[in-house]
Write a protein that holds these residues in place. Sequence first.
Motif, mmCIF file in Angstrom:
data_model
loop_
_atom_site.group_PDB
_atom_site.id
_atom_site.type_symbol
_atom_site.label_atom_id
_atom_site.label_comp_id
_atom_site.label_asym_id
_atom_site.label_seq_id
_atom_site.Cartn_x
_atom_site.Cartn_y
_atom_site.Cartn_z
ATOM 1 N N GLY A 60 0.874 -1.303 -0.025
ATOM 2 C CA GLY A 60 0.049 -0.036 0.028
ATOM 3 C C GLY A 60 0.845 1.130 0.046
ATOM 4 O O GLY A 60 1.963 1.281 -0.810
ATOM 5 N N LEU A 61 0.551 2.218 0.834
ATOM 6 C CA LEU A 61 1.425 3.477 0.905
ATOM 7 C C LEU A 61 2.597 3.001 1.714
ATOM 8 O O LEU A 61 3.654 3.803 1.622
ATOM 9 C CB LEU A 61 0.758 4.497 1.630
ATOM 10 N N ALA A 104 -2.123 -6.705 -6.882
ATOM 11 C CA ALA A 104 -2.963 -5.771 -6.606
ATOM 12 C C ALA A 104 -2.962 -5.785 -4.996
ATOM 13 O O ALA A 104 -2.890 -6.751 -4.578
ATOM 14 C CB ALA A 104 -4.223 -5.875 -7.220
ATOM 15 N N PHE A 105 -3.319 -4.581 -4.377
ATOM 16 C CA PHE A 105 -3.509 -4.448 -2.782
ATOM 17 C C PHE A 105 -4.772 -5.290 -2.724
ATOM 18 O O PHE A 105 -5.990 -5.114 -3.137
ATOM 19 C CB PHE A 105 -3.625 -3.157 -2.494
ATOM 20 N N PRO A 140 -1.244 3.796 -7.163
ATOM 21 C CA PRO A 140 -1.119 3.663 -8.660
ATOM 22 C C PRO A 140 -1.597 2.400 -9.099
ATOM 23 O O PRO A 140 -1.994 1.430 -8.618
ATOM 24 C CB PRO A 140 0.374 3.360 -8.704
ATOM 25 N N ALA A 141 -1.660 2.616 -10.519
ATOM 26 C CA ALA A 141 -2.416 1.526 -11.535
ATOM 27 C C ALA A 141 -1.416 0.316 -11.328
ATOM 28 O O ALA A 141 -0.397 0.338 -11.716
ATOM 29 C CB ALA A 141 -2.704 2.078 -12.833
ATOM 30 N N VAL A 142 -2.003 -0.820 -11.295
ATOM 31 C CA VAL A 142 -1.461 -1.975 -11.097
ATOM 32 C C VAL A 142 -2.012 -3.238 -12.046
ATOM 33 O O VAL A 142 -3.131 -3.348 -12.069
ATOM 34 C CB VAL A 142 -1.662 -2.533 -9.612
ATOM 35 N N THR A 163 5.652 -2.582 -3.572
ATOM 36 C CA THR A 163 4.728 -3.056 -4.602
ATOM 37 C C THR A 163 4.199 -4.165 -4.417
ATOM 38 O O THR A 163 5.171 -4.948 -3.741
ATOM 39 C CB THR A 163 5.490 -2.876 -6.050
ATOM 40 N N GLY A 164 3.212 -4.710 -4.960
ATOM 41 C CA GLY A 164 2.791 -5.949 -4.818
ATOM 42 C C GLY A 164 3.490 -7.292 -5.588
ATOM 43 O O GLY A 164 3.190 -7.964 -5.486
#
Length: 183
Positions: A38-39, A129-130, A118-120, A50-51
């Motif tokens: 996440g943040l 994705a989160f 951000p777009a993932v 990042t995921g």
Amino acid sequence: MMKPTRRARPRLPWAMLAVPAAGGVPVGILWWLLAPGGLNLITREASLGTGTNPLVWLPRDLTLAGLLVFAGCLLAVFLTDKKRRDPQADLLMGLAGALCGAVLAWQAGLLSAQLWGPAVDASANASIAFSLRSLPVLLLWPAATAVSVFVLELMHLLGRKENGGKDDGGLHRSQHVAPGPVK
């Protein structure tokens, strides 16, 4: 002729359902702010931001788990207040509210990631994705509430039994001072 009397039905404590459920929204936003992927305000490490890094997935779930356990313990403190009219109904509504709050926290965290993250591209794996990989984490809020209520009530009962059934201001029998002159 006598008028039939209505029996007063006990009112359900809807606030004990609504407050924990509504509390799920800030918990979910806090989850997105703190969790890796996440943040990432806890570690601020770029590799955990990042995921795409699989090492992020477990700490992301554990961050939500910790927040839900904390929320459950906090709710238990309010549920064990001795000024409640119907503690059993409060407990049941509180547990239902905790479950609703956990689901709302999960969804609020996902929505926060979609709105502010951000777009993932999650075509390779949905966990990029989160997201929450372990859905049983959502049971931790009501479980922590139930266990904490049990422990707090047990401590209250044991403390009352130790004092002989009366509250003496927290002093044990061995701590009472007998009146008389000091030698």
